[in-house]
Scaffold this motif. Structure first.
Motif, PDB file in Angstrom:
ATOM      1  N   PRO A 256       0.863  -1.191   0.000  1.00 21.61           N
ATOM      2  CA  PRO A 256       0.000   0.000   0.000  1.00 21.61           C
ATOM      3  C   PRO A 256       0.899   1.241   0.000  1.00 21.61           C
ATOM      4  N   CYS A 257       0.548   2.193  -0.819  1.00 15.38           N
ATOM      5  CA  CYS A 257       1.407   3.376  -0.943  1.00 15.38           C
ATOM      6  C   CYS A 257       0.676   4.659  -0.566  1.00 15.38           C
ATOM      7  N   GLY A 258      -0.498   4.528  -0.019  1.00 12.71           N
ATOM      8  CA  GLY A 258      -1.249   5.710   0.369  1.00 12.71           C
ATOM      9  C   GLY A 258      -2.729   5.388   0.447  1.00 12.71           C
ATOM     10  N   THR A 259      -3.510   6.432   0.565  1.00 14.17           N
ATOM     11  CA  THR A 259      -4.963   6.274   0.618  1.00 14.17           C
ATOM     12  C   THR A 259      -5.613   7.343  -0.246  1.00 14.17           C
ATOM     13  N   MET A 260      -6.877   7.114  -0.528  1.00 13.39           N
ATOM     14  CA  MET A 260      -7.683   8.108  -1.239  1.00 13.39           C
ATOM     15  C   MET A 260      -9.061   8.123  -0.583  1.00 13.39           C
ATOM     16  N   PRO A 261      -9.785   9.221  -0.690  1.00 13.77           N
ATOM     17  CA  PRO A 261     -11.113   9.267  -0.076  1.00 13.77           C
ATOM     18  C   PRO A 261     -12.065   8.307  -0.772  1.00 13.77           C
ATOM     19  N   GLY A 262     -12.837   7.582   0.019  1.00 12.98           N
ATOM     20  CA  GLY A 262     -13.852   6.678  -0.513  1.00 12.98           C
ATOM     21  C   GLY A 262     -15.203   7.031   0.078  1.00 12.98           C
ATOM     22  N   PRO A 263     -16.265   6.328  -0.327  1.00 18.97           N
ATOM     23  CA  PRO A 263     -17.612   6.661   0.148  1.00 18.97           C
ATOM     24  C   PRO A 263     -17.791   6.436   1.648  1.00 18.97           C
ATOM     25  N   THR A 264     -17.022   5.522   2.224  1.00 19.76           N
ATOM     26  CA  THR A 264     -17.162   5.244   3.658  1.00 19.76           C
ATOM     27  C   THR A 264     -15.879   5.517   4.434  1.00 19.76           C
ATOM     28  N   GLY A 265     -14.967   6.264   3.844  1.00 19.90           N
ATOM     29  CA  GLY A 265     -13.691   6.566   4.508  1.00 19.90           C
ATOM     30  C   GLY A 265     -12.524   6.352   3.562  1.00 19.90           C
ATOM     31  N   ALA A 266     -11.343   6.272   4.146  1.00 16.80           N
ATOM     32  CA  ALA A 266     -10.125   6.147   3.343  1.00 16.80           C
ATOM     33  C   ALA A 266     -10.060   4.774   2.672  1.00 16.80           C
ATOM     34  N   VAL A 267      -9.661   4.768   1.401  1.00 17.07           N
ATOM     35  CA  VAL A 267      -9.476   3.550   0.617  1.00 17.07           C
ATOM     36  C   VAL A 267      -7.988   3.423   0.320  1.00 17.07           C
ATOM     37  N   PRO A 268      -7.385   2.242   0.558  1.00 14.54           N
ATOM     38  CA  PRO A 268      -5.950   2.113   0.297  1.00 14.54           C
ATOM     39  C   PRO A 268      -5.643   2.138  -1.197  1.00 14.54           C
ATOM     40  N   LEU A 269      -4.493   2.707  -1.527  1.00 16.19           N
ATOM     41  CA  LEU A 269      -3.947   2.648  -2.880  1.00 16.19           C
ATOM     42  C   LEU A 269      -2.817   1.632  -2.856  1.00 16.19           C
ATOM     43  N   TYR A 270      -2.756   0.788  -3.873  1.00 12.03           N
ATOM     44  CA  TYR A 270      -1.716  -0.234  -3.962  1.00 12.03           C
ATOM     45  C   TYR A 270      -0.759   0.132  -5.085  1.00 12.03           C
ATOM     46  N   CYS A 271       0.516  -0.154  -4.845  1.00  9.64           N
ATOM     47  CA  CYS A 271       1.560   0.202  -5.804  1.00  9.64           C
ATOM     48  C   CYS A 271       2.391  -1.015  -6.145  1.00  9.64           C
ATOM     49  N   ASP A 272       2.936  -0.998  -7.334  1.00  9.41           N
ATOM     50  CA  ASP A 272       3.862  -2.032  -7.765  1.00  9.41           C
ATOM     51  C   ASP A 272       4.899  -1.355  -8.654  1.00  9.41           C
ATOM     52  N   GLU A 273       6.145  -1.740  -8.454  1.00  5.58           N
ATOM     53  CA  GLU A 273       7.232  -1.243  -9.301  1.00  5.58           C
ATOM     54  C   GLU A 273       8.119  -2.424  -9.614  1.00  5.58           C
ATOM     55  N   ARG A 274       8.365  -2.655 -10.891  1.00  7.67           N
ATOM     56  CA  ARG A 274       9.223  -3.784 -11.262  1.00  7.67           C
ATOM     57  C   ARG A 274       9.921  -3.502 -12.576  1.00  7.67           C
ATOM     58  N   LEU A 275      10.987  -4.260 -12.795  1.00 14.84           N
ATOM     59  CA  LEU A 275      11.724  -4.187 -14.048  1.00 14.84           C
ATOM     60  C   LEU A 275      11.238  -5.312 -14.949  1.00 14.84           C
ATOM     61  N   VAL A 276      10.977  -4.969 -16.201  1.00 12.00           N
ATOM     62  CA  VAL A 276      10.518  -5.939 -17.190  1.00 12.00           C
ATOM     63  C   VAL A 276      11.501  -5.897 -18.351  1.00 12.00           C
ATOM     64  N   VAL A 277      11.983  -7.077 -18.758  1.00 13.16           N
ATOM     65  CA  VAL A 277      12.939  -7.172 -19.861  1.00 13.16           C
ATOM     66  C   VAL A 277      12.176  -7.448 -21.152  1.00 13.16           C
ATOM     67  N   ALA A 278      12.399  -6.589 -22.150  1.00 15.18           N
ATOM     68  CA  ALA A 278      11.770  -6.746 -23.456  1.00 15.18           C
ATOM     69  C   ALA A 278      12.801  -7.281 -24.440  1.00 15.18           C
ATOM     70  N   ASP A 279      12.477  -8.371 -25.106  1.00 13.27           N
ATOM     71  CA  ASP A 279      13.358  -8.954 -26.121  1.00 13.27           C
ATOM     72  C   ASP A 279      13.147  -8.199 -27.434  1.00 13.27           C
ATOM     73  N   VAL A 280      14.205  -7.594 -27.947  1.00 16.34           N
ATOM     74  CA  VAL A 280      14.110  -6.849 -29.200  1.00 16.34           C
ATOM     75  C   VAL A 280      14.997  -7.476 -30.281  1.00 16.34           C
ATOM     76  N   THR A 281      15.251  -8.785 -30.144  1.00 15.25           N
ATOM     77  CA  THR A 281      16.021  -9.506 -31.149  1.00 15.25           C
ATOM     78  C   THR A 281      15.331  -9.371 -32.501  1.00 15.25           C
ATOM     79  N   GLY A 282      16.083  -8.971 -33.504  1.00 18.21           N
ATOM     80  CA  GLY A 282      15.538  -8.843 -34.854  1.00 18.21           C
ATOM     81  C   GLY A 282      14.776  -7.562 -35.122  1.00 18.21           C
TER      82      GLY A 282
END
Length: 167
Positions: free
Chosen positions: A61-87
């Motif tokens: 969870p990386c934070g919250t945002m306002p929701g209808p009944t209170g704070a709603v969690p925000l979820y985060c993901d950060e990753r490295l992705v390798v793209a094959d560009v052969t050819g």
């Protein structure tokens, strides 16, 4: 904004880099932990998937945002992705990403991102304009260490070139 997707290119040291791979840093944010991130390389007339689609998940969870009944969690993901560009020919390569709802029914993307990467498999051209050819180099001495000041001019498609070892 509650849903975000960012794609950037990661530079690797020459010893770890491959001319047939591009490393993309993918950052996603959503209040939906099941939201799916998918990437593709697009070119005129063809689309190629990059890596496997992945859910953001509930691990970061990386934070919250306002929701209808209170704070709603925000979820985060950060990753490295390798793209094959052969050819893939040298020049610009376009990568596109989508952040899509995790559950049915499938709908419009929650967020989208794009990154254009320059594919350049040619070696940089290095010139040494100083000292001029045939002239004497100025040697600086510091005890047992001798140093020669050189000026390098590097022509390459990338904006930065690091000189990491000179012997």
């Amino acid at each position: 904004c509650q849903n975000r997707l960012l794609i950037s290119e990661e530079s690797l040291e020459c010893s770890a880099a491959s001319p047939d791979q591009v490393v993309l840093k993918v950052q996603a944010q959503s209040p939906d932990p099941a939201a799916l991130v998918s990437l593709e390389r697009t070119s005129p007339g063809a689309t190629t998937g990059v890596g496997e689609p992945f859910a953001i998940g509930t691990e970061q969870p990386c934070g919250t945002m306002p929701g209808p009944t209170g704070a709603v969690p925000l979820y985060c993901d950060e990753r490295l992705v390798v793209a094959d560009v052969t050819g893939v020919p040298e020049g610009p390569a376009r990568f596109a990403g989508r952040l899509e709802p995790g559950g049915p029914p499938p709908g419009a993307p929650l967020a989208a991102a794009e990154r254009v990467v320059a594919l350049d498999r040619t070696a940089p051209i290095v010139a040494i304009p100083e000292p001029p050819e045939g002239s004497a180099a100025c040697v600086e001495r510091d005890g047992l260490i001798e140093r020669v000041r050189l000026a390098l001019r590097v022509d390459d498609a990338v904006s930065n070139v690091a000189v990491t070892d000179v012997a």
